[in-house]
Motif scaffolding. Structure first.
Motif, PDB file in Angstrom:
ATOM      1  N   ASP A 166       2.324   4.425  -9.512  1.00  0.00           N
ATOM      2  CA  ASP A 166       2.494   5.289 -10.677  1.00  0.00           C
ATOM      3  C   ASP A 166       3.967   5.586 -10.923  1.00  0.00           C
ATOM      4  O   ASP A 166       4.434   5.562 -12.063  1.00  0.00           O
ATOM      5  CB  ASP A 166       1.691   6.581 -10.539  1.00  0.00           C
ATOM      6  CG  ASP A 166       1.966   7.339  -9.254  1.00  0.00           C
ATOM      7  OD1 ASP A 166       2.491   6.739  -8.283  1.00  0.00           O
ATOM      8  OD2 ASP A 166       1.632   8.540  -9.192  1.00  0.00           O
ATOM      9  N   ARG A 196       4.254   3.639  -4.395  1.00  0.00           N
ATOM     10  CA  ARG A 196       3.572   4.473  -5.385  1.00  0.00           C
ATOM     11  C   ARG A 196       3.667   3.769  -6.723  1.00  0.00           C
ATOM     12  O   ARG A 196       4.703   3.795  -7.395  1.00  0.00           O
ATOM     13  CB  ARG A 196       4.236   5.851  -5.451  1.00  0.00           C
ATOM     14  CG  ARG A 196       4.041   6.733  -4.245  1.00  0.00           C
ATOM     15  CD  ARG A 196       2.612   7.234  -4.123  1.00  0.00           C
ATOM     16  NE  ARG A 196       2.113   7.863  -5.327  1.00  0.00           N
ATOM     17  CZ  ARG A 196       1.964   9.156  -5.499  1.00  0.00           C
ATOM     18  NH1 ARG A 196       2.260   9.985  -4.543  1.00  0.00           N
ATOM     19  NH2 ARG A 196       1.503   9.628  -6.646  1.00  0.00           N
ATOM     20  N   ARG A 237      -7.240  -0.852  -8.727  1.00  0.00           N
ATOM     21  CA  ARG A 237      -7.305  -0.012  -7.523  1.00  0.00           C
ATOM     22  C   ARG A 237      -8.104   1.269  -7.748  1.00  0.00           C
ATOM     23  O   ARG A 237      -8.720   1.772  -6.815  1.00  0.00           O
ATOM     24  CB  ARG A 237      -5.907   0.371  -7.054  1.00  0.00           C
ATOM     25  CG  ARG A 237      -5.186  -0.693  -6.310  1.00  0.00           C
ATOM     26  CD  ARG A 237      -3.928  -0.109  -5.735  1.00  0.00           C
ATOM     27  NE  ARG A 237      -3.228  -1.054  -4.910  1.00  0.00           N
ATOM     28  CZ  ARG A 237      -2.106  -0.776  -4.268  1.00  0.00           C
ATOM     29  NH1 ARG A 237      -1.564   0.421  -4.385  1.00  0.00           N
ATOM     30  NH2 ARG A 237      -1.530  -1.686  -3.531  1.00  0.00           N
ATOM     31  N   THR A 238      -8.063   1.799  -8.951  1.00  0.00           N
ATOM     32  CA  THR A 238      -8.722   3.082  -9.225  1.00  0.00           C
ATOM     33  C   THR A 238     -10.050   2.898  -9.954  1.00  0.00           C
ATOM     34  O   THR A 238     -10.653   3.883 -10.373  1.00  0.00           O
ATOM     35  CB  THR A 238      -7.806   3.988 -10.064  1.00  0.00           C
ATOM     36  OG1 THR A 238      -7.503   3.345 -11.302  1.00  0.00           O
ATOM     37  CG2 THR A 238      -6.526   4.315  -9.322  1.00  0.00           C
ATOM     38  N   ALA A 239     -10.494   1.662 -10.101  1.00  0.00           N
ATOM     39  CA  ALA A 239     -11.741   1.327 -10.784  1.00  0.00           C
ATOM     40  C   ALA A 239     -11.752   1.818 -12.234  1.00  0.00           C
ATOM     41  O   ALA A 239     -12.789   2.141 -12.782  1.00  0.00           O
ATOM     42  CB  ALA A 239     -12.955   1.862 -10.019  1.00  0.00           C
ATOM     43  N   GLN A 240     -10.578   1.849 -12.852  1.00  0.00           N
ATOM     44  CA  GLN A 240     -10.468   2.171 -14.275  1.00  0.00           C
ATOM     45  C   GLN A 240     -10.223   0.847 -15.002  1.00  0.00           C
ATOM     46  O   GLN A 240      -9.121   0.536 -15.430  1.00  0.00           O
ATOM     47  CB  GLN A 240      -9.343   3.174 -14.512  1.00  0.00           C
ATOM     48  CG  GLN A 240      -9.608   4.500 -13.854  1.00  0.00           C
ATOM     49  CD  GLN A 240      -8.466   5.473 -14.015  1.00  0.00           C
ATOM     50  OE1 GLN A 240      -7.381   5.126 -14.471  1.00  0.00           O
ATOM     51  NE2 GLN A 240      -8.713   6.721 -13.642  1.00  0.00           N
ATOM     52  N   ILE A 264      -3.020  -0.926 -10.978  1.00  0.00           N
ATOM     53  CA  ILE A 264      -3.450   0.471 -10.866  1.00  0.00           C
ATOM     54  C   ILE A 264      -4.888   0.601 -11.358  1.00  0.00           C
ATOM     55  O   ILE A 264      -5.720   1.260 -10.714  1.00  0.00           O
ATOM     56  CB  ILE A 264      -2.512   1.400 -11.669  1.00  0.00           C
ATOM     57  CG1 ILE A 264      -1.134   1.463 -11.021  1.00  0.00           C
ATOM     58  CG2 ILE A 264      -3.112   2.798 -11.780  1.00  0.00           C
ATOM     59  CD1 ILE A 264      -0.082   2.177 -11.864  1.00  0.00           C
ATOM     60  N   GLY A 265      -5.204  -0.021 -12.485  1.00  0.00           N
ATOM     61  CA  GLY A 265      -6.563   0.035 -13.016  1.00  0.00           C
ATOM     62  C   GLY A 265      -7.590  -0.549 -12.062  1.00  0.00           C
ATOM     63  O   GLY A 265      -8.683   0.001 -11.894  1.00  0.00           O
ATOM     64  N   HIS A 269       0.819  -1.207   0.000  1.00  0.00           N
ATOM     65  CA  HIS A 269       0.000   0.000   0.000  1.00  0.00           C
ATOM     66  C   HIS A 269       0.854   1.258   0.000  1.00  0.00           C
ATOM     67  O   HIS A 269       0.392   2.314  -0.420  1.00  0.00           O
ATOM     68  CB  HIS A 269      -0.947   0.009   1.196  1.00  0.00           C
ATOM     69  CG  HIS A 269      -2.058  -0.985   1.078  1.00  0.00           C
ATOM     70  ND1 HIS A 269      -3.023  -0.899   0.104  1.00  0.00           N
ATOM     71  CD2 HIS A 269      -2.353  -2.091   1.790  1.00  0.00           C
ATOM     72  CE1 HIS A 269      -3.862  -1.899   0.238  1.00  0.00           C
ATOM     73  NE2 HIS A 269      -3.471  -2.650   1.248  1.00  0.00           N
TER      74      HIS A 269
END
Length: 80
Positions: free
Chosen positions: A11, A9, A49-52, A46-47, A6
């Motif tokens: 990104d 980073r 985790r960010t609902a993308q 990342i997708g 967690h």
């Protein structure tokens, strides 16, 4: 261990992996395809985790392309 994930980073990790993969592939080194595949897996996380969710199938396809490229770029063993 989970707390450590967690804190990372993703990104910035993806940024570093993208640059490293691009440099290695530019130098015609097969290891660049491996790093690119790892980066695509990071982008999938990342997708999620960010609902993308659009990032997930696109990067899974990229991983398949990288595997294909890796297979074709690996040095062929010479038969004696």
């Amino acid at each position: 261990m989970l707390n450590m994930l967690h804190m990372i980073r993703l990104d910035y990790l993806s940024c570093v992996l993208t640059v490293a993969a691009t440099v290695l592939i530019g130098k015609k080194l097969w290891q660049g395809w491996v790093i690119a595949a790892v980066n695509s897996a990071v982008v999938c996380v990342i997708g999620l985790r960010t609902a993308q969710f659009g990032f997930v199938p696109a990067n899974l396809l990229c991983i398949a392309i990288y595997a294909s490229n890796l297979a074709s770029w690996r040095p062929k063993k010479q038969s004696e």
